[in-house]
Write a protein that holds these residues in place. Structure first.
Motif, PDB file in Angstrom:
ATOM      1  N   LEU A   1      -6.714 -19.066   7.929  1.00 32.29           N
ATOM      2  CA  LEU A   1      -5.629 -18.924   6.965  1.00 32.29           C
ATOM      3  C   LEU A   1      -5.388 -17.432   6.775  1.00 32.29           C
ATOM      4  CD1 LEU A   1      -3.732 -20.261   4.784  1.00 32.29           C
ATOM      5  CD2 LEU A   1      -5.536 -19.668   3.144  1.00 32.29           C
ATOM      6  N   THR A   2      -4.164 -17.000   7.035  1.00 32.20           N
ATOM      7  CA  THR A   2      -3.851 -15.579   6.897  1.00 32.20           C
ATOM      8  C   THR A   2      -2.571 -15.422   6.086  1.00 32.20           C
ATOM      9  OG1 THR A   2      -3.616 -13.492   8.109  1.00 32.20           O
ATOM     10  CG2 THR A   2      -2.493 -15.409   9.027  1.00 32.20           C
ATOM     11  N   GLY A   3      -2.321 -14.220   5.609  1.00 38.51           N
ATOM     12  CA  GLY A   3      -1.148 -13.954   4.796  1.00 38.51           C
ATOM     13  C   GLY A   3      -1.430 -12.860   3.798  1.00 38.51           C
ATOM     14  N   GLY A   4      -0.855 -12.979   2.617  1.00 40.70           N
ATOM     15  CA  GLY A   4      -1.057 -11.961   1.592  1.00 40.70           C
ATOM     16  C   GLY A   4      -0.380 -12.360   0.303  1.00 40.70           C
ATOM     17  N   ALA A   5      -0.572 -11.554  -0.726  1.00 38.72           N
ATOM     18  CA  ALA A   5       0.037 -11.814  -2.031  1.00 38.72           C
ATOM     19  C   ALA A   5       0.039 -10.529  -2.846  1.00 38.72           C
ATOM     20  CB  ALA A   5      -0.724 -12.911  -2.780  1.00 38.72           C
ATOM     21  N   GLU A   6       1.093 -10.357  -3.625  1.00 43.60           N
ATOM     22  CA  GLU A   6       1.182  -9.211  -4.531  1.00 43.60           C
ATOM     23  C   GLU A   6       1.877  -9.641  -5.822  1.00 43.60           C
ATOM     24  OE1 GLU A   6      -0.250  -6.464  -3.959  1.00 43.60           O
ATOM     25  OE2 GLU A   6      -0.282  -6.101  -1.792  1.00 43.60           O
ATOM     26  N   GLY A   7       1.357  -9.182  -6.943  1.00 42.37           N
ATOM     27  CA  GLY A   7       2.010  -9.388  -8.221  1.00 42.37           C
ATOM     28  C   GLY A   7       2.642  -8.091  -8.697  1.00 42.37           C
ATOM     29  N   PRO A   8       3.438  -8.132  -9.753  1.00 44.04           N
ATOM     30  CA  PRO A   8       4.058  -6.912 -10.266  1.00 44.04           C
ATOM     31  C   PRO A   8       3.019  -5.974 -10.871  1.00 44.04           C
ATOM     32  CG  PRO A   8       4.505  -8.778 -11.720  1.00 44.04           C
ATOM     33  CD  PRO A   8       3.825  -9.329 -10.516  1.00 44.04           C
ATOM     34  N   THR A   9       3.140  -4.696 -10.578  1.00 40.28           N
ATOM     35  CA  THR A   9       2.234  -3.695 -11.143  1.00 40.28           C
ATOM     36  C   THR A   9       3.024  -2.456 -11.548  1.00 40.28           C
ATOM     37  OG1 THR A   9       1.742  -2.620  -9.017  1.00 40.28           O
ATOM     38  CG2 THR A   9       0.318  -4.461  -9.679  1.00 40.28           C
ATOM     39  N   ARG A  10       2.583  -1.844 -12.621  1.00 39.53           N
ATOM     40  CA  ARG A  10       3.227  -0.608 -13.066  1.00 39.53           C
ATOM     41  C   ARG A  10       2.934   0.534 -12.109  1.00 39.53           C
ATOM     42  NH1 ARG A  10       1.297  -2.714 -17.995  1.00 39.53           N
ATOM     43  NH2 ARG A  10      -0.478  -1.284 -18.072  1.00 39.53           N
ATOM     44  N   VAL A  11       1.755   0.552 -11.520  1.00 32.18           N
ATOM     45  CA  VAL A  11       1.401   1.675 -10.655  1.00 32.18           C
ATOM     46  C   VAL A  11       2.282   1.702  -9.412  1.00 32.18           C
ATOM     47  CG1 VAL A  11      -0.438   0.414  -9.430  1.00 32.18           C
ATOM     48  CG2 VAL A  11      -0.498   2.910  -9.548  1.00 32.18           C
ATOM     49  N   GLY A  12       2.564   0.531  -8.821  1.00 35.34           N
ATOM     50  CA  GLY A  12       3.417   0.501  -7.650  1.00 35.34           C
ATOM     51  C   GLY A  12       4.816   0.980  -7.947  1.00 35.34           C
ATOM     52  N   MET A  13       5.401   0.454  -9.018  1.00 38.19           N
ATOM     53  CA  MET A  13       6.738   0.871  -9.415  1.00 38.19           C
ATOM     54  C   MET A  13       6.762   2.336  -9.821  1.00 38.19           C
ATOM     55  SD  MET A  13       7.978  -2.401 -11.656  1.00 38.19           S
ATOM     56  CE  MET A  13       9.530  -1.607 -12.031  1.00 38.19           C
ATOM     57  N   GLY A  14       5.730   2.750 -10.538  1.00 36.05           N
ATOM     58  CA  GLY A  14       5.690   4.121 -11.034  1.00 36.05           C
ATOM     59  C   GLY A  14       5.640   5.157  -9.930  1.00 36.05           C
ATOM     60  N   VAL A  15       4.877   4.865  -8.881  1.00 37.75           N
ATOM     61  CA  VAL A  15       4.764   5.815  -7.769  1.00 37.75           C
ATOM     62  C   VAL A  15       6.120   6.035  -7.122  1.00 37.75           C
ATOM     63  CG1 VAL A  15       3.860   6.085  -5.446  1.00 37.75           C
ATOM     64  CG2 VAL A  15       2.316   5.433  -7.292  1.00 37.75           C
ATOM     65  N   PHE A  16       6.859   4.951  -6.867  1.00 38.50           N
ATOM     66  CA  PHE A  16       8.161   5.106  -6.213  1.00 38.50           C
ATOM     67  C   PHE A  16       9.187   5.744  -7.152  1.00 38.50           C
ATOM     68  CE2 PHE A  16       6.285   2.884  -2.839  1.00 38.50           C
ATOM     69  CZ  PHE A  16       7.131   2.954  -1.744  1.00 38.50           C
ATOM     70  N   ASN A  17       9.046   5.522  -8.445  1.00 42.99           N
ATOM     71  CA  ASN A  17       9.882   6.251  -9.392  1.00 42.99           C
ATOM     72  C   ASN A  17       9.578   7.743  -9.344  1.00 42.99           C
ATOM     73  OD1 ASN A  17      11.635   4.844 -11.834  1.00 42.99           O
ATOM     74  ND2 ASN A  17      10.278   3.386 -10.821  1.00 42.99           N
ATOM     75  N   ARG A  18       8.302   8.070  -9.304  1.00 41.88           N
ATOM     76  CA  ARG A  18       7.888   9.476  -9.350  1.00 41.88           C
ATOM     77  C   ARG A  18       8.359  10.259  -8.126  1.00 41.88           C
ATOM     78  NH1 ARG A  18       3.827  12.242 -12.040  1.00 41.88           N
ATOM     79  NH2 ARG A  18       4.313  10.766 -13.706  1.00 41.88           N
ATOM     80  N   ILE A  19       8.341   9.636  -6.948  1.00 41.87           N
ATOM     81  CA  ILE A  19       8.745  10.361  -5.741  1.00 41.87           C
ATOM     82  C   ILE A  19      10.238  10.203  -5.446  1.00 41.87           C
ATOM     83  CG2 ILE A  19       6.436  10.148  -4.747  1.00 41.87           C
ATOM     84  CD1 ILE A  19       7.503   7.999  -2.871  1.00 41.87           C
ATOM     85  N   GLY A  20      10.958   9.554  -6.354  1.00 43.37           N
ATOM     86  CA  GLY A  20      12.395   9.423  -6.186  1.00 43.37           C
ATOM     87  C   GLY A  20      12.812   8.472  -5.088  1.00 43.37           C
ATOM     88  N   ALA A  21      12.006   7.444  -4.823  1.00 47.30           N
ATOM     89  CA  ALA A  21      12.283   6.523  -3.721  1.00 47.30           C
ATOM     90  C   ALA A  21      12.625   5.120  -4.195  1.00 47.30           C
ATOM     91  CB  ALA A  21      11.084   6.465  -2.778  1.00 47.30           C
ATOM     92  N   ALA A  22      12.998   4.964  -5.469  1.00 46.51           N
ATOM     93  CA  ALA A  22      13.385   3.661  -6.004  1.00 46.51           C
ATOM     94  C   ALA A  22      14.901   3.594  -6.106  1.00 46.51           C
ATOM     95  CB  ALA A  22      12.757   3.443  -7.372  1.00 46.51           C
ATOM     96  N   ASP A  23      15.508   2.635  -5.412  1.00 46.98           N
ATOM     97  CA  ASP A  23      16.963   2.514  -5.402  1.00 46.98           C
ATOM     98  C   ASP A  23      17.453   2.025  -6.769  1.00 46.98           C
ATOM     99  OD1 ASP A  23      19.692   1.238  -4.884  1.00 46.98           O
ATOM    100  OD2 ASP A  23      19.244   2.058  -2.904  1.00 46.98           O
ATOM    101  N   PRO A  24      18.489   2.618  -7.333  1.00 47.13           N
ATOM    102  CA  PRO A  24      18.968   2.205  -8.652  1.00 47.13           C
ATOM    103  C   PRO A  24      19.792   0.926  -8.648  1.00 47.13           C
ATOM    104  CG  PRO A  24      20.337   3.965  -7.810  1.00 47.13           C
ATOM    105  CD  PRO A  24      19.214   3.799  -6.828  1.00 47.13           C
ATOM    106  N   VAL A  25      20.124   0.398  -7.459  1.00 52.78           N
ATOM    107  CA  VAL A  25      21.006  -0.758  -7.372  1.00 52.78           C
ATOM    108  C   VAL A  25      20.288  -1.984  -6.796  1.00 52.78           C
ATOM    109  CG1 VAL A  25      23.135  -1.673  -6.379  1.00 52.78           C
ATOM    110  CG2 VAL A  25      23.022   0.717  -7.121  1.00 52.78           C
ATOM    111  N   ALA A  26      19.785  -1.851  -5.591  1.00 56.29           N
ATOM    112  CA  ALA A  26      19.136  -2.954  -4.876  1.00 56.29           C
ATOM    113  C   ALA A  26      18.405  -2.374  -3.684  1.00 56.29           C
ATOM    114  CB  ALA A  26      20.163  -3.992  -4.418  1.00 56.29           C
ATOM    115  N   CYS A  27      17.595  -3.208  -3.030  1.00 56.14           N
ATOM    116  CA  CYS A  27      16.977  -2.791  -1.770  1.00 56.14           C
ATOM    117  C   CYS A  27      18.025  -3.004  -0.685  1.00 56.14           C
ATOM    118  CB  CYS A  27      15.720  -3.614  -1.489  1.00 56.14           C
ATOM    119  SG  CYS A  27      14.772  -3.026  -0.076  1.00 56.14           S
ATOM    120  N   ARG A  28      18.471  -1.892  -0.040  1.00 56.33           N
ATOM    121  CA  ARG A  28      19.623  -1.951   0.875  1.00 56.33           C
ATOM    122  C   ARG A  28      19.259  -1.368   2.238  1.00 56.33           C
ATOM    123  NH1 ARG A  28      23.983   0.989  -2.911  1.00 56.33           N
ATOM    124  NH2 ARG A  28      22.159   2.276  -3.405  1.00 56.33           N
ATOM    125  N   PRO A  29      18.419  -2.064   3.015  1.00 52.30           N
ATOM    126  CA  PRO A  29      18.012  -1.521   4.315  1.00 52.30           C
ATOM    127  C   PRO A  29      19.196  -1.230   5.221  1.00 52.30           C
ATOM    128  CG  PRO A  29      16.658  -3.408   3.718  1.00 52.30           C
ATOM    129  CD  PRO A  29      17.785  -3.353   2.739  1.00 52.30           C
TER     130      PRO A  29
END
Length: 347
Positions: free
Chosen positions: A186-214
C-alpha cells in the motif's frame, strides 16, 4: 536509483483511495475533475495570521471523524484522512483481513502530524514550557497509524523528501515488489492543513493571491491543498492469481536531484530531463509512446518555465499535441501527497 521496468516482475495497480477538496472517495475525485476541479477558500484557523489564507480544503463534511488516536498519539487531519483513503484502497482491491496483514506500507508524507502540534501550541500559548514537555508526539506517525488501522504487518516506511515524497514512495514500493521482497504494497500519502506550510510560501512570496494556475501567464505562485491518495500495488502474477481487477501498470520510475538551490530548480532543467529519459528507458518506451503527462506544475514562475523546457527537450515537437493535465489547478499543491495524486490520476 530507478524502479526497473525492463527487468524483474511487473507491477500493477489494483486498488485506489482518495480524499481531496473534491470530496471523499475516488468517484467524487473523478467527478470533481471532470466538472472543472475545486476552488481555494480561506482557512478557518484563527491562528493562521498571514496575508494569504487561501487553500484547496477538503470539505468539512468529508473529513473523517476518527480514529482520533494511534496508540498514545493524537492524530491530526492528515493521518486520519490517510486511514480513510487506505481503507477505501484495500476494499477496492478486494483484500481480506489475511491479505491486509501481509501488506507492506510505504507512504510519502511531508508535514505528517504537524497540525496536531500547531493546535497544541496555540492552546498552550503563554503557558509554562513544562506543560508541553510530557506531551510530545512524533511528526511521522501517518504510516504507522495506517498500518495499525488496516492490520498490515509487512513493514511500515515513511518517506519525507518534500513534495516529491509520495512519488518516491511509489517507486520504492515498486522496487520492493520487483525485488521479490513482497507481493503487495500500500503506497501513497496524506497531508492536512498546516500553518507552517502556508506561512513559508507567504514569507517567500510564492503564494498566488487568486488560485493555483500552472503554466498560466498570470501565475504568481502556488496554493496548497490537503487530502490523501492511496494505491495498492502488487505483482502482476499475484494479481492474476487472485483474480484482481487491474487498473494500470506502473512500468518504471526514475529519480534525480539537481542540488542547484534549496528552493529553486536548475534553470537548465538538466536533471528533470535525465529523470524523464531514464524512466522511459527503464520502461522500454519511446517519447511517442506516451499518451499524456501529469506535470509537477506548481504555478510558480520559475518552476513552470523549467518544466516546460524540460518537457520540450524530451518530447520535442510531440509537445504540440501531447495532452498535459495540470492537476494542481484542480486540487492545489498537495505537498507530500502530490506524487500519489499524480499517479492515481494518470492511471
Amino acid at each position: 536509483m530507478s524502479a526497473q521496468g525492463a527487468t524483474g516482475r511487473r507491477v500493477v495497480v489494483t486498488g485506489l483511495g482518495a480524499i481531496s477538496c473534491l470530496g471523499s472517495g475516488v468517484p467524487a475525485f473523478w467527478q470533481g475533475l471532470t466538472s472543472g476541479g475545486g476552488a481555494p477558500r480561506p482557512v478557518t484557523d484563527p491562528d493562521a495570521r498571514m496575508a494569504n489564507r487561501l487553500m484547496y480544503l477538503v470539505p468539512a463534511a468529508d473529513l473523517p471523524d476518527g480514529p482520533e488516536r494511534h496508540a498514545h498519539v493524537e492524530l491530526a487531519a492528515g493521518p486520519r484522512m490517510a486511514i480513510a483513503a487506505a481503507h477505501e484502497a484495500v476494499a477496492d482491491a478486494g483484500l481480506d483481513d489475511a491479505q491486509c496483514e501481509r501488506l507492506s506500507v510505504v507512504l510519502g508524507v511531508e508535514m505528517g502530524n504537524a497540525g496536531r502540534h500547531e493546535a497544541r501550541r496555540a492552546a498552550e500559548h503563554g503557558a509554562p514550557i513544562r506543560r508541553a514537555v510530557g506531551r510530545w508526539s512524533p511528526m511521522t506517525v501517518t504510516s504507522a497509524a495506517v498500518s495499525a488501522a488496516i492490520g498490515a504487518t509487512g513493514g511500515s516506511t515513511s518517506v519525507g523528501n518534500a513534495c516529491a515524497a509520495s512519488g518516491y514512495a511509489a517507486a520504492i514500493a515498486a522496487d520492493m515488489i520487483r525485488a521479490g521482497e513482497t507481493d503487495m504494497v500500500l503506497t501513497g500519502g496524506a497531508e492536512g492543513p498546516t500553518r507552517v506550510g502556508m506561512g513559508v510560501f507567504n514569507r517567500i512570496g510564492a503564494a498566488d493571491p487568486v488560485a493555483c494556475r500552472p503554466f498560466d501567464t498570470d501565475r504568481q505562485g502556488t496554493l496548497f491543498g490537503d487530502g490523501a491518495a492511496m494505491l495498492v500495488l502488487e505483482s502482476a502474477e499475484h494479481a492474476e492469481a487472485r483474480g484482481a481487477t487491474v487498473y494500470a501498470e506502473l512500468s518504471a520510475a526514475a529519480f534525480s536531484c539537481d542540488a542547484h538551490h534549496p528552493t529553486a530548480p536548475d534553470p537548465g532543467g538538466t536533471q528533470a530531463v535525465r529523470g524523464m529519459r531514464r524512466a522511459l528507458a527503464d520502461a522500454g518506451l519511446r517519447p511517442d509512446d506516451v499518451g499524456g503527462v501529469v506535470p509537477h506544475g506548481t504555478g510558480t514562475p520559475l518552476n513552470d518555465v523549467v518544466e516546460s523546457e524540460a518537457l520540450r527537450e524530451v518530447f520535442g515537437e510531440l509537445c504540440d499535441e501531447l495532452p498535459l493535465f495540470s492537476l494542481k489547478a484542480m486540487i492545489g499543491h498537495t505537498a507530500g501527497v502530490a506524487g500519489a495524486f499524480g499517479v492515481l490520476t494518470a492511471r
